[in-house]
Scaffold this motif. Structure first.
Motif, PDB file in Angstrom:
ATOM      1  N   ASN A 135       0.866  -1.182   0.000  1.00 44.74           N
ATOM      2  CA  ASN A 135       0.000   0.000   0.000  1.00 44.74           C
ATOM      3  C   ASN A 135       0.899   1.227   0.000  1.00 44.74           C
ATOM      4  OD1 ASN A 135      -2.108   1.757   0.163  1.00 44.74           O
ATOM      5  ND2 ASN A 135      -2.823   1.101   2.162  1.00 44.74           N
ATOM      6  N   ILE A 136       1.158   1.747  -1.194  1.00 45.33           N
ATOM      7  CA  ILE A 136       2.146   2.818  -1.374  1.00 45.33           C
ATOM      8  C   ILE A 136       1.457   4.130  -1.706  1.00 45.33           C
ATOM      9  CG2 ILE A 136       4.152   3.570  -2.703  1.00 45.33           C
ATOM     10  CD1 ILE A 136       4.700   0.590  -3.302  1.00 45.33           C
ATOM     11  N   LEU A 137       1.841   5.162  -0.985  1.00 47.25           N
ATOM     12  CA  LEU A 137       1.334   6.509  -1.218  1.00 47.25           C
ATOM     13  C   LEU A 137       2.421   7.319  -1.915  1.00 47.25           C
ATOM     14  CD1 LEU A 137      -0.863   8.653  -0.733  1.00 47.25           C
ATOM     15  CD2 LEU A 137       0.266   9.150   1.448  1.00 47.25           C
ATOM     16  N   VAL A 138       2.057   7.971  -3.027  1.00 48.13           N
ATOM     17  CA  VAL A 138       3.009   8.803  -3.766  1.00 48.13           C
ATOM     18  C   VAL A 138       2.433  10.209  -3.889  1.00 48.13           C
ATOM     19  CG1 VAL A 138       4.371   9.068  -5.866  1.00 48.13           C
ATOM     20  CG2 VAL A 138       3.727   6.773  -5.100  1.00 48.13           C
ATOM     21  N   PRO A 139       2.882  11.135  -3.038  1.00 48.17           N
ATOM     22  CA  PRO A 139       2.431  12.520  -3.145  1.00 48.17           C
ATOM     23  C   PRO A 139       3.164  13.212  -4.303  1.00 48.17           C
ATOM     24  CG  PRO A 139       3.400  12.052  -0.974  1.00 48.17           C
ATOM     25  CD  PRO A 139       3.712  10.913  -1.881  1.00 48.17           C
ATOM     26  N   LEU A 140       2.415  13.866  -5.162  1.00 48.23           N
ATOM     27  CA  LEU A 140       2.994  14.584  -6.291  1.00 48.23           C
ATOM     28  C   LEU A 140       2.555  16.039  -6.251  1.00 48.23           C
ATOM     29  CD1 LEU A 140       2.327  11.936  -9.087  1.00 48.23           C
ATOM     30  CD2 LEU A 140       4.502  12.413  -7.946  1.00 48.23           C
ATOM     31  N   ASP A 141       3.439  16.923  -6.700  1.00 48.37           N
ATOM     32  CA  ASP A 141       3.095  18.343  -6.720  1.00 48.37           C
ATOM     33  C   ASP A 141       3.155  18.940  -8.122  1.00 48.37           C
ATOM     34  OD1 ASP A 141       5.802  18.560  -7.258  1.00 48.37           O
ATOM     35  OD2 ASP A 141       6.305  19.616  -5.404  1.00 48.37           O
ATOM     36  N   GLY A 142       3.336  18.081  -9.123  1.00 48.84           N
ATOM     37  CA  GLY A 142       3.377  18.565 -10.499  1.00 48.84           C
ATOM     38  C   GLY A 142       4.781  18.829 -11.004  1.00 48.84           C
ATOM     39  N   SER A 143       5.777  18.712 -10.140  1.00 52.93           N
ATOM     40  CA  SER A 143       7.147  19.004 -10.561  1.00 52.93           C
ATOM     41  C   SER A 143       7.842  17.745 -11.067  1.00 52.93           C
ATOM     42  CB  SER A 143       7.938  19.584  -9.385  1.00 52.93           C
ATOM     43  OG  SER A 143       8.193  18.580  -8.414  1.00 52.93           O
ATOM     44  N   PRO A 144       8.780  17.911 -12.003  1.00 54.06           N
ATOM     45  CA  PRO A 144       9.561  16.763 -12.466  1.00 54.06           C
ATOM     46  C   PRO A 144      10.338  16.107 -11.315  1.00 54.06           C
ATOM     47  CG  PRO A 144       9.819  18.609 -13.970  1.00 54.06           C
ATOM     48  CD  PRO A 144       9.075  19.126 -12.765  1.00 54.06           C
ATOM     49  N   LEU A 145      10.776  16.887 -10.363  1.00 56.55           N
ATOM     50  CA  LEU A 145      11.503  16.329  -9.226  1.00 56.55           C
ATOM     51  C   LEU A 145      10.619  15.368  -8.431  1.00 56.55           C
ATOM     52  CD1 LEU A 145      14.124  16.287  -7.586  1.00 56.55           C
ATOM     53  CD2 LEU A 145      13.189  18.164  -6.237  1.00 56.55           C
ATOM     54  N   ALA A 146       9.395  15.761  -8.140  1.00 56.43           N
ATOM     55  CA  ALA A 146       8.482  14.893  -7.389  1.00 56.43           C
ATOM     56  C   ALA A 146       8.176  13.623  -8.173  1.00 56.43           C
ATOM     57  CB  ALA A 146       7.191  15.635  -7.063  1.00 56.43           C
ATOM     58  N   GLU A 147       8.096  13.732  -9.486  1.00 51.52           N
ATOM     59  CA  GLU A 147       7.774  12.583 -10.325  1.00 51.52           C
ATOM     60  C   GLU A 147       8.890  11.548 -10.374  1.00 51.52           C
ATOM     61  OE1 GLU A 147       6.617  14.294 -14.063  1.00 51.52           O
ATOM     62  OE2 GLU A 147       4.900  15.297 -13.151  1.00 51.52           O
ATOM     63  N   GLN A 148      10.079  11.893  -9.923  1.00 47.50           N
ATOM     64  CA  GLN A 148      11.175  10.931  -9.876  1.00 47.50           C
ATOM     65  C   GLN A 148      10.820   9.743  -8.990  1.00 47.50           C
ATOM     66  OE1 GLN A 148      14.119  11.002 -11.688  1.00 47.50           O
ATOM     67  NE2 GLN A 148      13.041  12.656 -12.721  1.00 47.50           N
ATOM     68  N   ALA A 149       9.966   9.929  -8.002  1.00 44.58           N
ATOM     69  CA  ALA A 149       9.548   8.830  -7.122  1.00 44.58           C
ATOM     70  C   ALA A 149       8.816   7.751  -7.908  1.00 44.58           C
ATOM     71  CB  ALA A 149       8.661   9.361  -6.003  1.00 44.58           C
ATOM     72  N   LEU A 150       8.130   8.118  -8.987  1.00 44.10           N
ATOM     73  CA  LEU A 150       7.396   7.142  -9.793  1.00 44.10           C
ATOM     74  C   LEU A 150       8.328   6.106 -10.416  1.00 44.10           C
ATOM     75  CD1 LEU A 150       4.922   9.580 -11.597  1.00 44.10           C
ATOM     76  CD2 LEU A 150       4.438   8.071  -9.652  1.00 44.10           C
ATOM     77  N   ARG A 151       9.544   6.527 -10.738  1.00 40.18           N
ATOM     78  CA  ARG A 151      10.504   5.615 -11.362  1.00 40.18           C
ATOM     79  C   ARG A 151      10.957   4.521 -10.406  1.00 40.18           C
ATOM     80  NH1 ARG A 151      14.750   9.647 -13.941  1.00 40.18           N
ATOM     81  NH2 ARG A 151      16.009   7.794 -13.564  1.00 40.18           N
ATOM     82  N   GLN A 152      10.792   4.729  -9.114  1.00 36.41           N
ATOM     83  CA  GLN A 152      11.238   3.743  -8.132  1.00 36.41           C
ATOM     84  C   GLN A 152      10.170   2.703  -7.797  1.00 36.41           C
ATOM     85  OE1 GLN A 152      14.445   3.706  -7.344  1.00 36.41           O
ATOM     86  NE2 GLN A 152      14.552   5.452  -8.745  1.00 36.41           N
TER      87      GLN A 152
END
Length: 119
Positions: free
Chosen positions: A4-21
């Protein structure tokens, strides 16, 4: 592996780096929830005015956040996990994320650093 993984995003490319993991973090039966915390900026008061100036519409902000999160779904289809999106209103970003994770029994919050450098 996490279920059960939560990924908070703010619209920035930096925040989206978490998606790659996520491919390294998610169990095969995982549920990944992408959230974006939204809030209207505090009203601006110009020195020569005594009335706050409207700075936006919460419905419009939430709609844009929903569209953004939906756009991130396509890139996660190859993971073969359940992916949900949710727009959450909150003034304190950190407390809102932590509260959401607690209420939904998330076992991991996957997010990137603030990117300011250093330790």
């Amino acid at each position: 592996m996490y279920r059960n993984i939560l990924v908070p995003l703010d619209g920035s490319p930096l925040a989206e780096q978490a998606l790659r993991q996520l491919e390294h973090l998610a169990a095969s039966d995982a549920v990944v929830t992408l959230i974006q915390i939204v809030r209207l900026p505090m009203p601006v008061v110009a020195p020569e005015m005594s009335v706050p100036i409207s700075t936006g519409n919460m419905e419009e902000v939430a709609r844009e956040a929903t569209q953004y999160l939906q756009g991130k779904l396509a890139g996660l289809k190859s993971l073969n996990v359940t992916v949900k999106t949710e727009v959450v209103e909150g003034d304190d970003i950190a407390l809102t994320i932590a509260g959401y994770a607690t209420r939904h029994k998330c076992d991991l919050i996957a997010m990137s650093t603030h990117g300011r450098g250093g330790v």
